[in-house]
Motif scaffolding. Structure first.
Motif, PDB file in Angstrom:
ATOM      1  N   TRP A 119      -6.064 -30.624  34.472  1.00 48.70           N
ATOM      2  CA  TRP A 119      -4.936 -31.367  35.013  1.00 48.70           C
ATOM      3  C   TRP A 119      -3.630 -30.690  34.609  1.00 48.70           C
ATOM      4  CZ3 TRP A 119      -1.536 -32.957  31.417  1.00 48.70           C
ATOM      5  CH2 TRP A 119      -1.979 -33.275  30.131  1.00 48.70           C
ATOM      6  N   PRO A 120      -2.517 -30.930  35.342  1.00 50.41           N
ATOM      7  CA  PRO A 120      -2.389 -31.819  36.503  1.00 50.41           C
ATOM      8  C   PRO A 120      -3.032 -31.243  37.768  1.00 50.41           C
ATOM      9  CG  PRO A 120      -0.317 -30.696  36.078  1.00 50.41           C
ATOM     10  CD  PRO A 120      -1.222 -30.347  34.946  1.00 50.41           C
ATOM     11  N   CYS A 121      -3.675 -32.137  38.502  1.00 45.57           N
ATOM     12  CA  CYS A 121      -4.251 -31.809  39.804  1.00 45.57           C
ATOM     13  C   CYS A 121      -4.014 -33.046  40.670  1.00 45.57           C
ATOM     14  CB  CYS A 121      -5.743 -31.504  39.655  1.00 45.57           C
ATOM     15  SG  CYS A 121      -6.589 -31.173  41.198  1.00 45.57           S
ATOM     16  N   ARG A 122      -2.916 -33.037  41.397  1.00 41.95           N
ATOM     17  CA  ARG A 122      -2.411 -34.262  42.009  1.00 41.95           C
ATOM     18  C   ARG A 122      -3.022 -34.574  43.366  1.00 41.95           C
ATOM     19  NH1 ARG A 122       1.836 -35.811  38.806  1.00 41.95           N
ATOM     20  NH2 ARG A 122       2.694 -34.187  37.457  1.00 41.95           N
ATOM     21  N   THR A 123      -3.508 -33.548  44.081  1.00 40.19           N
ATOM     22  CA  THR A 123      -4.106 -33.782  45.393  1.00 40.19           C
ATOM     23  C   THR A 123      -5.416 -33.027  45.484  1.00 40.19           C
ATOM     24  OG1 THR A 123      -3.127 -31.877  46.536  1.00 40.19           O
ATOM     25  CG2 THR A 123      -1.775 -33.888  46.369  1.00 40.19           C
ATOM     26  N   LYS A 124      -6.200 -33.334  46.500  1.00 42.39           N
ATOM     27  CA  LYS A 124      -7.494 -32.683  46.655  1.00 42.39           C
ATOM     28  C   LYS A 124      -7.359 -31.199  46.999  1.00 42.39           C
ATOM     29  CE  LYS A 124      -9.845 -36.947  48.012  1.00 42.39           C
ATOM     30  NZ  LYS A 124     -10.411 -37.118  46.662  1.00 42.39           N
ATOM     31  N   ASP A 125      -6.152 -30.775  47.368  1.00 43.18           N
ATOM     32  CA  ASP A 125      -5.921 -29.359  47.673  1.00 43.18           C
ATOM     33  C   ASP A 125      -5.340 -28.595  46.483  1.00 43.18           C
ATOM     34  OD1 ASP A 125      -6.772 -29.693  50.326  1.00 43.18           O
ATOM     35  OD2 ASP A 125      -4.788 -30.444  50.913  1.00 43.18           O
ATOM     36  N   ASP A 126      -4.926 -29.319  45.445  1.00 41.69           N
ATOM     37  CA  ASP A 126      -4.357 -28.651  44.265  1.00 41.69           C
ATOM     38  C   ASP A 126      -5.426 -27.843  43.532  1.00 41.69           C
ATOM     39  OD1 ASP A 126      -1.828 -29.534  44.638  1.00 41.69           O
ATOM     40  OD2 ASP A 126      -1.804 -30.970  42.984  1.00 41.69           O
ATOM     41  N   PRO A 127      -5.064 -26.638  43.085  1.00 37.81           N
ATOM     42  CA  PRO A 127      -5.998 -25.883  42.245  1.00 37.81           C
ATOM     43  C   PRO A 127      -5.934 -26.402  40.811  1.00 37.81           C
ATOM     44  CG  PRO A 127      -3.981 -24.643  42.510  1.00 37.81           C
ATOM     45  CD  PRO A 127      -3.829 -25.889  43.349  1.00 37.81           C
ATOM     46  N   SER A 128      -6.812 -25.908  39.992  1.00 37.94           N
ATOM     47  CA  SER A 128      -6.783 -26.217  38.566  1.00 37.94           C
ATOM     48  C   SER A 128      -5.521 -25.606  37.943  1.00 37.94           C
ATOM     49  CB  SER A 128      -8.031 -25.649  37.887  1.00 37.94           C
ATOM     50  OG  SER A 128      -8.053 -25.917  36.512  1.00 37.94           O
ATOM     51  N   THR A 129      -4.815 -26.336  37.070  1.00 34.53           N
ATOM     52  CA  THR A 129      -3.606 -25.832  36.420  1.00 34.53           C
ATOM     53  C   THR A 129      -3.992 -25.159  35.111  1.00 34.53           C
ATOM     54  OG1 THR A 129      -2.319 -27.633  37.393  1.00 34.53           O
ATOM     55  CG2 THR A 129      -1.316 -26.429  35.549  1.00 34.53           C
ATOM     56  N   VAL A 130      -4.196 -23.857  35.163  1.00 38.33           N
ATOM     57  CA  VAL A 130      -4.668 -23.123  33.983  1.00 38.33           C
ATOM     58  C   VAL A 130      -3.596 -23.104  32.904  1.00 38.33           C
ATOM     59  CG1 VAL A 130      -5.522 -20.915  33.142  1.00 38.33           C
ATOM     60  CG2 VAL A 130      -6.185 -21.730  35.424  1.00 38.33           C
ATOM     61  N   PHE A 131      -2.340 -22.831  33.291  1.00 37.09           N
ATOM     62  CA  PHE A 131      -1.235 -22.796  32.336  1.00 37.09           C
ATOM     63  C   PHE A 131      -0.283 -23.952  32.653  1.00 37.09           C
ATOM     64  CE2 PHE A 131      -2.561 -18.358  32.992  1.00 37.09           C
ATOM     65  CZ  PHE A 131      -2.994 -18.072  31.699  1.00 37.09           C
ATOM     66  N   LEU A 132      -0.118 -24.842  31.689  1.00 33.40           N
ATOM     67  CA  LEU A 132       0.724 -26.023  31.934  1.00 33.40           C
ATOM     68  C   LEU A 132       2.204 -25.653  32.005  1.00 33.40           C
ATOM     69  CD1 LEU A 132       0.777 -29.065  32.328  1.00 33.40           C
ATOM     70  CD2 LEU A 132       0.870 -29.341  29.844  1.00 33.40           C
ATOM     71  N   HIS A 133       2.649 -24.747  31.138  1.00 36.97           N
ATOM     72  CA  HIS A 133       4.059 -24.338  31.117  1.00 36.97           C
ATOM     73  C   HIS A 133       4.124 -22.814  31.246  1.00 36.97           C
ATOM     74  CE1 HIS A 133       5.197 -28.407  30.032  1.00 36.97           C
ATOM     75  NE2 HIS A 133       4.403 -28.362  28.984  1.00 36.97           N
ATOM     76  N   LYS A 134       3.694 -22.312  32.373  1.00 39.76           N
ATOM     77  CA  LYS A 134       3.579 -20.863  32.539  1.00 39.76           C
ATOM     78  C   LYS A 134       4.932 -20.170  32.539  1.00 39.76           C
ATOM     79  CE  LYS A 134       1.774 -17.316  35.665  1.00 39.76           C
ATOM     80  NZ  LYS A 134       1.134 -17.037  36.967  1.00 39.76           N
ATOM     81  N   ASP A 135       5.872 -20.643  33.324  1.00 38.91           N
ATOM     82  CA  ASP A 135       7.172 -19.982  33.466  1.00 38.91           C
ATOM     83  C   ASP A 135       8.298 -20.716  32.746  1.00 38.91           C
ATOM     84  OD1 ASP A 135       6.178 -17.885  35.170  1.00 38.91           O
ATOM     85  OD2 ASP A 135       6.012 -19.403  36.743  1.00 38.91           O
ATOM     86  N   THR A 136       8.190 -22.032  32.695  1.00 43.55           N
ATOM     87  CA  THR A 136       9.226 -22.822  32.028  1.00 43.55           C
ATOM     88  C   THR A 136       8.645 -24.181  31.680  1.00 43.55           C
ATOM     89  OG1 THR A 136      11.476 -23.690  32.217  1.00 43.55           O
ATOM     90  CG2 THR A 136      10.103 -23.820  34.178  1.00 43.55           C
ATOM     91  N   PHE A 137       9.294 -24.882  30.762  1.00 45.53           N
ATOM     92  CA  PHE A 137       8.888 -26.248  30.474  1.00 45.53           C
ATOM     93  C   PHE A 137       9.305 -27.149  31.624  1.00 45.53           C
ATOM     94  CE2 PHE A 137       9.360 -24.439  26.174  1.00 45.53           C
ATOM     95  CZ  PHE A 137       8.082 -24.689  25.695  1.00 45.53           C
ATOM     96  N   ALA A 138       8.590 -28.260  31.783  1.00 51.89           N
ATOM     97  CA  ALA A 138       8.884 -29.177  32.879  1.00 51.89           C
ATOM     98  C   ALA A 138      10.315 -29.695  32.800  1.00 51.89           C
ATOM     99  CB  ALA A 138       7.891 -30.336  32.869  1.00 51.89           C
ATOM    100  N   LYS A 139      10.848 -29.848  31.590  1.00 49.65           N
ATOM    101  CA  LYS A 139      12.207 -30.363  31.408  1.00 49.65           C
ATOM    102  C   LYS A 139      13.233 -29.258  31.234  1.00 49.65           C
ATOM    103  CE  LYS A 139      13.454 -31.909  27.366  1.00 49.65           C
ATOM    104  NZ  LYS A 139      14.270 -30.759  26.904  1.00 49.65           N
ATOM    105  N   GLY A 140      12.826 -28.015  31.433  1.00 49.12           N
ATOM    106  CA  GLY A 140      13.747 -26.905  31.212  1.00 49.12           C
ATOM    107  C   GLY A 140      13.529 -26.294  29.849  1.00 49.12           C
ATOM    108  N   LEU A 141      14.607 -25.897  29.182  1.00 50.61           N
ATOM    109  CA  LEU A 141      14.490 -25.287  27.863  1.00 50.61           C
ATOM    110  C   LEU A 141      14.068 -26.316  26.824  1.00 50.61           C
ATOM    111  CD1 LEU A 141      17.687 -23.036  27.841  1.00 50.61           C
ATOM    112  CD2 LEU A 141      15.326 -22.341  28.288  1.00 50.61           C
ATOM    113  N   GLY A 142      13.404 -25.837  25.778  1.00 48.21           N
ATOM    114  CA  GLY A 142      13.007 -26.707  24.687  1.00 48.21           C
ATOM    115  C   GLY A 142      14.217 -27.223  23.922  1.00 48.21           C
TER     116      GLY A 142
END
Length: 275
Positions: A119-142
């Motif tokens: 997870w997160p996998c929000r729809t039946k078409d979503d792939p598996s989320t291997v990296f949760l914070h790959k490029d940035t945090f969800a809220k931006g910078l830490g």
């Protein structure tokens, strides 16, 4: 953190119902024990710490009168007059979870039949989320916040001159209710111990294997000594897997004022060599 207080509270209950797969110190206090099943006796899913939702499949039928957790909970709920507990399988329960928890929304038994999905996998078409914070945090910078140091609630003094540290030993897990039933693991370790620094051992004339009494303001336990420089002078270490020498007899029930975490890792004790 105060096992004596917990035991007193449990003994005072009019009715204590415990569900577990093995007899434990808690089931010994129960008025009713509901036998659950192990992982090998039930169908369902596990979600691991890397967020991977994966199937677990029943290998054998439940032993004796044991039953899957979901069946026990549903029967109890219906007996107490609750509605909405008419499930027929773990798959049906998982479908409800997916309908209510957005990050599970796209996961189903069919999709994880061969391989788990993270997870997160929000729809039946979503792939598996291997990296949760790959490029940035969800809220931006830490966000970093400076805090003032706060001393533990209990520090060594002349009556209790050692800091007690509790923790895990590599061969056992938590209270040992499962791992201490393993022949191979108990062959490696099946008794509690205290680690003492060599300088402290010389001062107290303690040798390897001596029986030591650890005493805090809350209680006392007796354990065998290990002499090692893994612990610093003035500190002792005890694992918490052994009911017959329970570390939480000693620990301080004080909690962090903000997050309410008990101070398992530091309290004051004294050591005595048992004659």
């Amino acid at each position: 953190p105060d096992i004596t207080h917990v035991e007193k509270a449990l003994r005072s209950l009019e009715l204590l119902v415990v569900q577990d797969i093995f007899p434990t110190e808690t089931t010994a206090l129960a008025h009713v024990v509901l036998p659950g099943v192990s992982f090998a006796e039930k169908d369902g899913t596990f979600t691991s710490t890397d967020r991977r939702v994966q199937r677990v499949r029943k290998a054998i039928e439940p032993i004796g009168e044991s039953r899957p957790d979901w069946q026990i909970i549903c029967d109890l709920a219906r007996a107490m007059g609750a509605s909405g507990f008419d499930y027929s399988s773990p798959a049906q329960i998982f479908d409800e979870i997916a309908s209510l928890v957005p990050i599970y929304g796209g996961i189903s038994y069919e999709r994880i039949a061969q391989e788990g999905i993270q997870w997160p996998c929000r729809t039946k078409d979503d792939p598996s989320t291997v990296f949760l914070h790959k490029d940035t945090f969800a809220k931006g910078l830490g966000t970093f916040k400076a805090i003032e140091y706060k001393a533990p609630a209990e520090l060594p003094d002349k009556d209790y001159p050692f800091i007690l540290i509790t923790g895990r030993d590599g061969f056992h897990y938590h209270t040992g209710s499962m791992t201490r039933r393993s022949v191979s693991l108990t062959k490696q370790l099946n008794h509690c111990y205290v680690e003492v620094n060599p300088a402290d051992a010389r001062q107290y004339r303690i040798k390897k294997g001596d029986l030591i009494r650890l005493i805090s303001r809350r209680g006392a336990i007796e354990v065998k000594a290990r002499i090692t420089d893994v612990v610093s002078r003035g500190s002792v270490f005890v694992p918490f897997h052994f009911a017959e020498a329970a570390a939480n007899v000693l620990t301080n029930p004080a909690v962090d004022p903000v997050v309410k975490i008990p101070e398992y890792k530091v309290c004051a004790v004294r050591i005595e060599k048992v004659s």
